[in-house]
Design a protein around this motif. Structure first.
Motif: not given
Ligand SMILES: [Zn+2]
Length: 308
Positions: A15-16, A22, A56, A59, A74, A169, A173
């Motif tokens: 998900l980073a 984020h 995210d 996904r 991503h 986003h 990332d």
């Molecule tokens: Zn991401």
């Protein structure tokens, strides 16, 4: 119970920065929008912060085509494209170079697996970023035109806020070193320093550690007034390479226990600077898009190629 926890941990592994990181990166950047930019955008801090984690939510297996199409956006494994400098400016030229590389690797499969060069395996991070940047710039241009011709601007403002938040986003990332590398979640290949090979470091660093230990206020002071970028794509690639240069720092901090529990001062310093780097690049891209959107469109010559 441990098994469930493990499955949950793995399901968020890609998900980073997790939701908290984020949201914080977008929030800090939005709080720093200068007075020279439109007031409606400076007032949209809550909306822009909300949009930080948005991609995210694209996904889930319940929307297979969406998940399949945008998951490679991503990340990028920069080690796999070290032979390709500079990266071409458009994603389809990039695909072609990668398929050529794959074909030559099929002919000489020494060390590499040919499919490692598939675009969806290498990742498309800089391309989606510059594409959403382009959408934002085009929306700013539309907003300026509506202002100049005394038309309503509310819908244009909504579009700008969405693009600005969405852009955040991917820029965020890119500040996470593990989103720029084949060493994405556990060390692979020669490992003289004995870094972890467990598939847990990614989520431990970006999600669990950040959520438990860092807030937006911890790095807001590191973000300065924006700078105009002369060449956004090239400068964004340099930003990704800088992030990639810090991959071993993440592994070293993990090895020293820096991300466990309350973590270490070194881990806090490293992570806050990475989060700030994401906010700073995002703010620079917004600012540059705004300034560039004032330029008139080039005269329309004959189309370079037929458009459908
Ligand atoms: Zn991401």
């Amino acid at each position: 119970m441990a098994l469930i926890a493990l499955v949950l941990l793995q399901s968020v592994a890609a998900l980073a920065w997790g939701n908290e990181g984020h949201t914080a990166i977008n929030r800090v950047a939005a709080q720093k929008i200068p007075a020279s930019m439109p007031r409606f955008l400076r007032r949209a801090v809550a909306e822009i912060a909300y949009l930080g984690p948005e991609p995210d939510s694209w996904r889930s297996p319940s929307e297979f085509a969406l998940k399949n199409a945008q998951e490679p956006d991503h990340f990028i494994d920069l080690e796999r494209v070290s032979w390709l400098d500079p990266l071409p400016p458009g994603r389809y030229e990039f695909y072609r170079k990668l398929y050529d590389k794959r074909a030559s690797t099929l002919a000489h499969p020494d060390n590499d697996h040919p499919d490692d060069y598939l675009p969806e395996r290498v990742g498309l991070q800089p391309y989606i970023t510059i594409e959403v940047y382009g959408r934002l710039k085009a929306a700013f241009r539309e907003y300026r035109q509506r202002l100049a011709t005394h038309q309503p601007t509310h819908a244009a403002q909504q579009a700008i806020i969405f693009y600005a938040g969405w852009l955040g986003h991917y820029v965020a990332d890119g500040s996470q070193p593990l989103h720029t590398t084949i060493q994405y979640n556990g060390w692979v290949g020669p490992n003289p320093n004995g870094y972890t090979t467990q598939h847990t470091i990614h989520a431990q660093f970006e999600t669990a550690y950040v959520a438990a230990n860092i807030t937006a206020n911890d790095f807001a002071g590191l973000v300065k007034i924006p700078e105009r970028l002369d060449d956004p794509f090239t400068q964004y690639i340099a930003y990704l390479k800088q992030s990639n240069g810090l991959v071993e720092n993440v592994y070293g901090l993990e090895k020293a226990g820096g991300f466990t529990g309350k973590g270490s001062p070194a881990a806090f310093d490293f992570t806050t600077h990475r989060l700030a780097a994401g906010s700073q690049m995002l703010l620079n891209l917004w600012y540059t898009a705004w300034l560039e959107s004032a330029a008139p469109l080039p005269e329309h010559g004959p189309p370079a190629s037929a458009t459908k």
